[in-house]
Write an enzyme that holds these catalytic residues in place. Structure first.
Site, PDB file in Angstrom:
ATOM      1  N   GLY A  15       0.825  -1.212   0.000  1.00 10.74           N
ATOM      2  CA  GLY A  15       0.000   0.000   0.000  1.00 10.74           C
ATOM      3  C   GLY A  15       0.853   1.252   0.000  1.00 10.74           C
ATOM      4  NE  ARG A  76      -2.003  -4.602  -1.359  1.00  9.72           N
ATOM      5  CZ  ARG A  76      -1.611  -3.908  -0.285  1.00  9.72           C
ATOM      6  NH1 ARG A  76      -0.546  -4.270   0.375  1.00  9.72           N
ATOM      7  NH2 ARG A  76      -2.306  -2.871   0.133  1.00  9.72           N
ATOM      8  CG  ASP A 107       2.784  -6.564   7.798  1.00  6.81           C
ATOM      9  OD1 ASP A 107       2.313  -6.067   6.760  1.00  6.81           O
ATOM     10  OD2 ASP A 107       2.077  -7.021   8.713  1.00  6.81           O
ATOM     11  CB  THR A 131       2.131   0.514   6.240  1.00  8.21           C
ATOM     12  OG1 THR A 131       0.729   0.336   6.504  1.00  8.21           O
ATOM     13  CG2 THR A 131       2.879   0.102   7.489  1.00  8.21           C
ATOM     14  CG  ASP A 133      -2.463  -0.344   7.919  1.00 12.53           C
ATOM     15  OD1 ASP A 133      -3.238   0.599   7.654  1.00 12.53           O
ATOM     16  OD2 ASP A 133      -2.425  -1.398   7.266  1.00 12.53           O
ATOM     17  CG  ASP A 135       0.394  -2.961  10.520  1.00 12.74           C
ATOM     18  OD1 ASP A 135       1.247  -2.363   9.835  1.00 12.74           O
ATOM     19  OD2 ASP A 135      -0.406  -3.772  10.026  1.00 12.74           O
ATOM     20  NE  ARG A 177      -2.870  -4.771   5.258  1.00 13.01           N
ATOM     21  CZ  ARG A 177      -3.060  -5.204   4.020  1.00 13.01           C
ATOM     22  NH1 ARG A 177      -3.612  -6.362   3.802  1.00 13.01           N
ATOM     23  NH2 ARG A 177      -2.691  -4.476   2.994  1.00 13.01           N
TER      24      ARG A 177
END
Ligand code: F6P
Length: 332
Positions: A15, A76, A107, A131, A133, A135, A177
Site C-alpha cells: 500500500g 502487490r 510487513d 504503511t 497502519d 503496525d 487492516r
C-alpha cells in the site's frame, strides 16, 4: 565501511503511504553522496521481475518530497511469491551488479524481502517501514501514519458537524487492516464517543451498552470502527444493531482511500528522510537484512525477519484512554 556496494536499487511495495517519496529521495541522495549508483525499480517487486528499472540521479528525485503516493509506483506482486519469480528478480539485479536493495513498504513487503534475503545472501536488503497502519514490529513509527491520522481527524471533524446538527449516530470506518492504531489515535484526537478496535473483544456489546445509555439523552455521537473487526464492517455492524434502536438515526461513513493519499505532514517527511539516510548507512556498514526503524526519537536497527513475525501491540493505556474519556461507561 563496506566499499563493495557500488550500485543499489530502491523500490516501494504494498500500500502506498504519504512520505514514501521523501524516503526514495533521501535514499537516492544519500547513496549518491556515498558514491553509489542508484536505480529505481518501478512497481515494487513486480518491476524487479519485469526488469523495469530506471537510473536515478539527484534531479530525478527533486520536487517529489511534497507529493503523496510513490512516484516509483507500487504493487502487490504474486509472481514474487514463487521461487522462479524471485530468481528472475535476482538475475536482473546481478546483471547490473546491483548488490543492495532498499525496500520501502509494510510487513507483507518485508516478508517477501526476507525470503529473498535468505535465498540470495549476497544481496543486502534494507527495509524502510512505510504503511499508514503503523503496525510493524520494532518501530514506533511507520511512514504515512501521521498524514493518514490527520486526514482521518479532519474528516471526522467534518462528520461531527452533521452529526450534531441532526443528533445522528455516525459509525465511521477507518483503515488499519487487523490493527487499531489509526482507530485508537484518531478516536482520541477527534473526541469519539466509542472506538471499536480489533484488539478488544465484544465490541458490539460495548456499542450496545453505549447506545442504551444514549437512548435517554438523544445526543449525536461518533463511533470509530476499525476495518479489521471480527464482528464485521461498519455497515454490517449498523445493520446488526439498527433494528434494536429504531429511534436512532444511525449513519455509516467509510473513509476508505482518502486516508492513504495527500501531502505528507512534516513528521512523515522528516522521519522518511532520516530513514532513507540510515538505510544507506546500514548498507555502508555491511548490514545484510534489517529494517531501519524509529524508536524513542532515534533510528534503530531491527532484524528484518522480526518485523513481521512479532506483533506490535497497542498499549493498554491507549485502549483504556478511550474507555475513560470517550464513552463514560462505568468500568465493569
Ligand atoms: O496497508 C495499508 C492499507 O491501507 C490497509 O489499511 C488496508 O486494509 C489496505 O491497505 C487496503 O489496500 P489495497 O486495497 O491496496 O490492498
Amino acid at each position: 565501511m563496506n566499499n563493495d556496494v557500488k550500485k543499489i536499487a530502491v523500490l516501494t511495495s504494498g500500500g502506498d503511504a504519504p512520505g514514501m517519496n521523501a524516503a526514495i529521495r533521501a535514499t537516492t541522495r544519500a547513496a549518491l553522496h556515498s558514491g553509489m549508483e542508484v536505480f529505481g525499480v518501478m512497481k515494487g517487486f513486480q518491476g524487479l521481475i519485469d526488469d523495469d528499472l530506471i537510473p536515478l540521479k539527484s534531479q530525478n528525485v527533486s520536487g517529489i518530497i511534497q507529493r503523496g503516493g510513490t512516484f516509483l509506483q507500487s504493487a502487490r506482486s504474486s509472481d514474487f511469491k514463487s521461487v522462479e519469480g524471485r530468481k528472475i528478480a535476482y538475475q536482473n539485479l546481478k546483471k547490473r551488479d546491483i548488490s543492495a536493495l532498499v525496500v520501502i513498504g509494510g510487513d507483507g513487503s518485508f516478508t517477501g524481502a526476507t525470503t529473498f534475503a535468505v535465498e540470495f545472501p549476497d544481496i543486502s536488503i534494507i527495509g524502510i517501514p512505510a504503511t499508514i497502519d503503523n503496525d510493524i514490529y520494532g518501530t514506533d513509527y511507520t511512514i504515512g501514519y501521521d498524514t493518514a491520522l490527520n486526514t482521518v481527524i479532519e474528516a471526522v471533524d467534518n462528520i461531527r458537524d452533521t452529526a450534531s446538527s441532526f443528533n445522528r449516530i455516525f459509525l465511521v470506518e477507518v483503515m488499519g487492516r487487523e490493527a487499531g492504531f489509526i482507530a485508537v489515535n484518531s478516536g482520541i484526537a477527534s473526541g469519539a464517543e466509542v472506538i471499536m478496535v480489533p484488539e478488544r473483544k465484544n465490541q458490539i456489546d460495548k456499542l450496545r451498552k453505549f447506545l442504551d445509555r444514549r437512548a435517554q439523552k438523544n445526543k449525536s455521537s461518533i463511533v470509530i470502527v476499525a476495518e479489521g473487526l471480527e464482528e464485521g464492517s461498519a455497515m454490517e455492524i449498523a445493520n446488526i444493531i439498527s433494528p434494536d434502536y429504531p429511534n436512532f438515526d444511525i449513519k455509516v461513513s467509510v473513509l476508505g482511500y482518502i486516508q492513504r493519499g495527500g501531502r505528507p505532514t512534516a513528521k512523515d517527511r522528516v522521519i522518511a528522510s532520516l530513514m532513507g539516510i540510515a538505510a544507506i548507512e546500514a548498507i555502508n556498514d555491511g548490514q545484510k537484512s534489517l529494517m531501519v526503524g524509529w524508536r524513542n526519537e532515534e533510528i534503530v536497527h531491527v532484524p528484518l525477519s522480526k518485523t513481521f513475525k512479532l506483533e506490535k501491540s497497542i498499549s493498554d493505556d491507549m485502549l483504556n484512554a478511550v474507555e475513560i474519556i470517550g464513552t463514560f461507561l462505568p468500568k465493569n
